[in-house]
Design an enzyme around this catalytic site. Sequence first.
Site, PDB file in Angstrom:
ATOM      1  N   ASP A  49      -5.727  -1.563  10.105  1.00  0.00           N
ATOM      2  CA  ASP A  49      -5.280  -2.231   9.220  1.00  0.00           C
ATOM      3  C   ASP A  49      -5.820  -1.743   7.853  1.00  0.00           C
ATOM      4  O   ASP A  49      -7.022  -1.850   7.470  1.00  0.00           O
ATOM      5  CB  ASP A  49      -5.643  -3.702   9.541  1.00  0.00           C
ATOM      6  CG  ASP A  49      -4.907  -4.773   8.251  1.00  0.00           C
ATOM      7  OD1 ASP A  49      -4.033  -5.243   8.630  1.00  0.00           O
ATOM      8  OD2 ASP A  49      -5.631  -4.887   7.218  1.00  0.00           O
ATOM      9  N   TYR A  54      -6.038  -1.312  -1.289  1.00  0.00           N
ATOM     10  CA  TYR A  54      -7.336  -0.915  -0.867  1.00  0.00           C
ATOM     11  C   TYR A  54      -7.687   0.422  -1.248  1.00  0.00           C
ATOM     12  O   TYR A  54      -8.755   0.851  -1.442  1.00  0.00           O
ATOM     13  CB  TYR A  54      -7.788  -0.895   0.686  1.00  0.00           C
ATOM     14  CG  TYR A  54      -7.406  -2.380   1.420  1.00  0.00           C
ATOM     15  CD1 TYR A  54      -7.222  -3.521   0.575  1.00  0.00           C
ATOM     16  CD2 TYR A  54      -7.291  -2.329   2.628  1.00  0.00           C
ATOM     17  CE1 TYR A  54      -7.102  -4.616   1.279  1.00  0.00           C
ATOM     18  CE2 TYR A  54      -7.117  -3.443   3.304  1.00  0.00           C
ATOM     19  CZ  TYR A  54      -6.822  -4.522   2.709  1.00  0.00           C
ATOM     20  OH  TYR A  54      -6.767  -5.905   3.131  1.00  0.00           O
ATOM     21  N   LYS A  83       0.312  -2.500   3.533  1.00  0.00           N
ATOM     22  CA  LYS A  83       0.795  -3.851   3.089  1.00  0.00           C
ATOM     23  C   LYS A  83       1.236  -3.314   1.664  1.00  0.00           C
ATOM     24  O   LYS A  83       0.814  -2.544   0.971  1.00  0.00           O
ATOM     25  CB  LYS A  83      -0.280  -4.939   2.771  1.00  0.00           C
ATOM     26  CG  LYS A  83      -1.086  -5.150   4.190  1.00  0.00           C
ATOM     27  CD  LYS A  83      -2.219  -6.275   3.996  1.00  0.00           C
ATOM     28  CE  LYS A  83      -3.062  -6.233   5.214  1.00  0.00           C
ATOM     29  NZ  LYS A  83      -4.086  -5.315   5.160  1.00  0.00           N
ATOM     30  N   HIS A 116       1.811  -8.603   0.882  1.00  0.00           N
ATOM     31  CA  HIS A 116       0.209  -8.904   1.067  1.00  0.00           C
ATOM     32  C   HIS A 116       0.131 -10.336   0.511  1.00  0.00           C
ATOM     33  O   HIS A 116      -0.818 -10.826   0.936  1.00  0.00           O
ATOM     34  CB  HIS A 116      -0.415  -7.761  -0.092  1.00  0.00           C
ATOM     35  CG  HIS A 116      -1.933  -7.577   0.201  1.00  0.00           C
ATOM     36  ND1 HIS A 116      -2.494  -6.292   0.066  1.00  0.00           N
ATOM     37  CD2 HIS A 116      -2.703  -8.588   0.809  1.00  0.00           C
ATOM     38  CE1 HIS A 116      -3.789  -6.757   0.680  1.00  0.00           C
ATOM     39  NE2 HIS A 116      -3.941  -7.563   0.804  1.00  0.00           N
TER      40      HIS A 116
END
Length: 280
Positions: A49, A54, A83, A116
């Site tokens: 994931d 990120y 996401k 998200h």
Amino acid sequence: MLKNLQSTTTLNNGIKMPWFGIGVFKVEEGPELVNAVNFAIKHGYRSIDTAAIYENEESVGQAILAGMKETGVSREDLFITSKVWNADLGYESTIAAYETSLKKLGLDYLDLYLIHWPVEGKYKEAWRALETLYKEGKVKAIGVSNFQIHHLEELMKEAEINPMVNQVEYHPRLTQKNLQSFCQKHGIQLEAWSPLMQGQLLDNSDLLEIANKYNKSIAQIILRWDLQNGVVTIPKSTKEHRIVENSDVFDFELSKEDMEQIDRLNQDHRVGPDPDNFDF
């Protein structure tokens, strides 16, 4: 029956999703991340994931490639989630964000793509984009993250396709029972982020007592509690011994009493942002 790291739940569209995976939140691009994800795949993990925000999709992609090469595991055996970030919520911008994530990961498709955060006034257009990607076969399943009941109700009023997954903060201090009931009723699989409450529960005396009874760590008890509650879980770690330890939760079962005792630790306490009150 949950037998191992390859055990799956079936989403409302028939796609199989592993119950257990590895998360990479706050892990920077680079060799540490590549090694961790590659090691996880070699150890038997099949679900990974990540998310655009990120900023580590390239390293995750490199690790997936290396892991497949070293183990002989095929792309179809893996379940990769990313996401769309808040700044990209909108019909065209969400589709563009998906293509960017795919390119960074070096993949032809994603298994799961999530919105998200439920940014007011934006998430419905983004959902329309996800429906398009899904209908075009570019993603196997679509869902949301950090959606409360009222966000889901609002979304489903106009949606052609209901979300398949809702990934939320979930741990013994935030059990989200009402949200889980709602999701179950509508065939939406609940998934836990921050299942170990960012380490804040690892010295809890109640959990330690239970852990000693089963000869397991507190982390293993919490992760097992997730699974027995029917919640997909993706603990984050870059350390090999933790990646191994986290996954060693398939050889025991918590009793009904212990499950209930852990449920009672709930305080509706969040370590992450409140989905009804965030500013990013």
